[in-house]
Design a protein around this motif. Structure first.
Motif, PDB file in Angstrom:
ATOM      1  N   ASN A  52      -9.557  21.573 -11.725  1.00  0.00           N
ATOM      2  CA  ASN A  52      -8.694  20.799 -12.598  1.00  0.00           C
ATOM      3  C   ASN A  52      -7.725  19.954 -11.767  1.00  0.00           C
ATOM      4  O   ASN A  52      -8.049  19.539 -10.667  1.00  0.00           O
ATOM      5  CB  ASN A  52      -7.946  21.699 -13.590  1.00  0.00           C
ATOM      6  CG  ASN A  52      -7.627  20.975 -14.891  1.00  0.00           C
ATOM      7  OD1 ASN A  52      -7.378  19.778 -14.918  1.00  0.00           O
ATOM      8  ND2 ASN A  52      -7.659  21.708 -15.983  1.00  0.00           N
ATOM      9  N   PRO A  79     -14.652  18.847 -20.369  1.00  0.00           N
ATOM     10  CA  PRO A  79     -15.475  20.060 -20.446  1.00  0.00           C
ATOM     11  C   PRO A  79     -16.778  19.948 -19.654  1.00  0.00           C
ATOM     12  O   PRO A  79     -17.251  20.946 -19.099  1.00  0.00           O
ATOM     13  CB  PRO A  79     -15.747  20.203 -21.949  1.00  0.00           C
ATOM     14  CG  PRO A  79     -14.584  19.525 -22.606  1.00  0.00           C
ATOM     15  CD  PRO A  79     -14.237  18.375 -21.708  1.00  0.00           C
ATOM     16  N   LYS A  80     -17.372  18.757 -19.597  1.00  0.00           N
ATOM     17  CA  LYS A  80     -18.627  18.610 -18.861  1.00  0.00           C
ATOM     18  C   LYS A  80     -18.435  18.869 -17.372  1.00  0.00           C
ATOM     19  O   LYS A  80     -19.389  19.258 -16.681  1.00  0.00           O
ATOM     20  CB  LYS A  80     -19.228  17.218 -19.085  1.00  0.00           C
ATOM     21  CG  LYS A  80     -18.391  16.067 -18.541  1.00  0.00           C
ATOM     22  CD  LYS A  80     -19.037  14.717 -18.838  1.00  0.00           C
ATOM     23  CE  LYS A  80     -18.206  13.550 -18.306  1.00  0.00           C
ATOM     24  NZ  LYS A  80     -18.841  12.235 -18.593  1.00  0.00           N
ATOM     25  N   THR A 121     -15.865  21.050 -16.113  1.00  0.00           N
ATOM     26  CA  THR A 121     -15.593  22.482 -15.956  1.00  0.00           C
ATOM     27  C   THR A 121     -16.862  23.302 -16.140  1.00  0.00           C
ATOM     28  O   THR A 121     -16.988  24.393 -15.573  1.00  0.00           O
ATOM     29  CB  THR A 121     -14.511  22.943 -16.952  1.00  0.00           C
ATOM     30  OG1 THR A 121     -14.904  22.580 -18.282  1.00  0.00           O
ATOM     31  CG2 THR A 121     -13.178  22.288 -16.643  1.00  0.00           C
ATOM     32  N   ALA A 122     -17.822  22.761 -16.881  1.00  0.00           N
ATOM     33  CA  ALA A 122     -19.094  23.470 -17.076  1.00  0.00           C
ATOM     34  C   ALA A 122     -19.885  23.582 -15.780  1.00  0.00           C
ATOM     35  O   ALA A 122     -20.780  24.433 -15.669  1.00  0.00           O
ATOM     36  CB  ALA A 122     -19.933  22.755 -18.136  1.00  0.00           C
TER      37      ALA A 122
END
Length: 439
Positions: free
Chosen positions: A280, A264-265, A267-268
């Motif tokens: 991704n 998540p860090k 994609t943020a």
């Protein structure tokens, strides 16, 4: 007349190979393929759980046998298999299983596959952390790049990781090294006998299809498994320093970042308005690399050699990297792109390659030449097989001459054996003879 039995090889992997997720797994697969081509009988084992993108080993005729840490069932398994060669993928596997292999199959050749020197990578990571604590300059990291081997030694020598990794190298009969620079570090600074090491870089076939031309390519590309700390750090440096400098010169430029196990860090950080796209995992890394115009690999620390940069050469995609990224990769050959030391140099070189077709074509040609001179499967595969066979024939001499390794095996295997017995006994709620004062 009976036929001689095929050489039996047991590979103990830190993870199940995922060649589409990491260069380390790709290298393991290249080694396995060399064994398969030799007609060897191969079993691959690992205590790890299944990954998201595993290789199909059974399609290559390789047996897959899960194993467990601290479980004496491995003793029965390896004794019945009776391998001629045992390859440990990363030194932690030698620590865990080496003593059991020696106990059950003392005549098996013990080989360590390093992918990179983890103690070197971790020492460089710590040096970067220390540098970031004392300075908020996020642009110039010149002092971190390519220091003298003596300096690298001094940063590594007192670490537990270096002592463990070097001990595993000594305990094995041969260690496969992917980087010539790391061989020189071990030989010149740590005084490891050169005959215990074998240079085995990435092994590839030359591309046979024409490359997509300059005018049909678009975008910058960064790729790498996010579980590998140097790759995540490279994305952070891109985001905070390099990419804004590129966008100043190319306001509509787009950067596509691919990587397995995207957290998540990461994609943020995605920001389409800034042209910063976190994409991704790439189903086909070579396909997306072939469509990109420039590969960017701003590595501030790391070790080994970089699979992403070999992939870039295979796809005819010039790259921009740092001395850490290029280390051990090109010898005296021209680099297929640019090697830079600051964020501004990196951005300027990336923009030049992106805009200047002649510079781009020259870099592309240099990449093909570099592959042909240093990375051909047809060169390194047979040499690896010949070296392993020679070591098998000379195993008694190798072990006699490697007294340090013999000594380390003696002490490590005795202590590890007791520890394993203690753990198993504790799991059964009984303790082995010798008391309860051992951890």
């Amino acid at each position: 007349m009976s036929q001689p039995h095929a050489t039996k090889v047991l590979v103990i992997g830190y993870v199940w190979p995922e060649p589409r997720s990491s260069a380390a797994s790709g290298h393991v697969m290249q080694i396995l393929e060399a064994f398969v081509q030799q007609g060897w009988d191969i079993t691959f084992s690992s205590p790890a759980g299944a990954g998201e993108h595993p290789a199909d080993l059974t399609a290559l005729g390789i047996r897959q046998v899960p194993i467990e840490l601290n479980n004496s069932s491995f003793d029965t398994f390896v004794s019945e298999l009776a391998p001629d060669i045992v390859l440990f993928d990363q030194f932690m596997m030698e620590e865990q299983f080496g003593w059991r292999v020696e106990q059950q199959c003392p005549d098996a050749l013990r080989v360590l596959e390093t992918s990179d020197l983890q103690s070197l990578r971790h020492a460089r990571h710590q040096r970067l952390k220390d540098r970031l604590k004392v300075s908020d300059d996020n642009h110039d990291f010149n002092e971190l790049f390519a220091p003298a081997l003596r300096d690298e030694f001094e940063h590594m020598a007192d670490t537990d990781l270096a002592k463990r990794e070097l001990a595993a190298i000594y305990r094995c009969d041969l260690t496969l090294m992917i980087s010539e620079v790391e061989i020189e570090l071990l030989v010149e600074q740590f005084n490891v006998p050169r005959n215990l090491l074998h240079w085995c870089p990435l092994m590839v076939d030359l591309p046979t299809q024409p490359f997509l031309p300059f005018e049909e390519r678009a975008n910058f590309l960064s790729i790498g498994n996010f579980r590998h700390a140097p790759n995540w750090d490279a994305v952070l440096w891109l985001k905070t320093a390099i990419w804004p400098l590129i966008r100043q010169q190319l306001p509509t430029a787009q950067l596509h970042i691919y990587g397995a196990y995207t957290p998540p860090k990461a994609t943020a950080l995605h920001n389409a308005a800034q042209g910063f796209h976190v994409m991704n995992w790439a189903e086909d890394a070579l396909q997306v690399m072939s469509a990109a115009r420039v590969c960017v690999a701003p590595l501030r620390f790391g070790a080994g050699i970089k699979g992403k940069l070999v992939d870039a050469m295979l796809c005819g995609t010039p790259n921009v990297t740092t001395p850490v990224g290029a280390e051990g990769m090109h010898g005296e050959e021209p680099w297929p792109g640019a090697i830079t030391r600051t964020a501004q140099q990196f951005a300027d070189s990336a923009v030049q390659l992106y805009k200047d077709e002649k510079t781009w074509l020259d870099a592309q040609a240099a990449g093909v030449e570099l592959l042909s001179r240093r990375y051909l499967k047809t060169d390194h595969g047979p040499v690896l097989i010949a070296r392993l066979q020679a070591c098998q024939q000379q195993i008694n001499t190798i072990r006699r001459d490697n007294f340090t390794g013999s000594m380390l095996r003696h002490h490590h295997h005795k202590s590890t054996q007791y520890m394993a017995q203690w753990i198993e006994a504790k799991n059964r709620q009984t303790l082995p003879t010798g008391g309860t004062n051992h951890p």
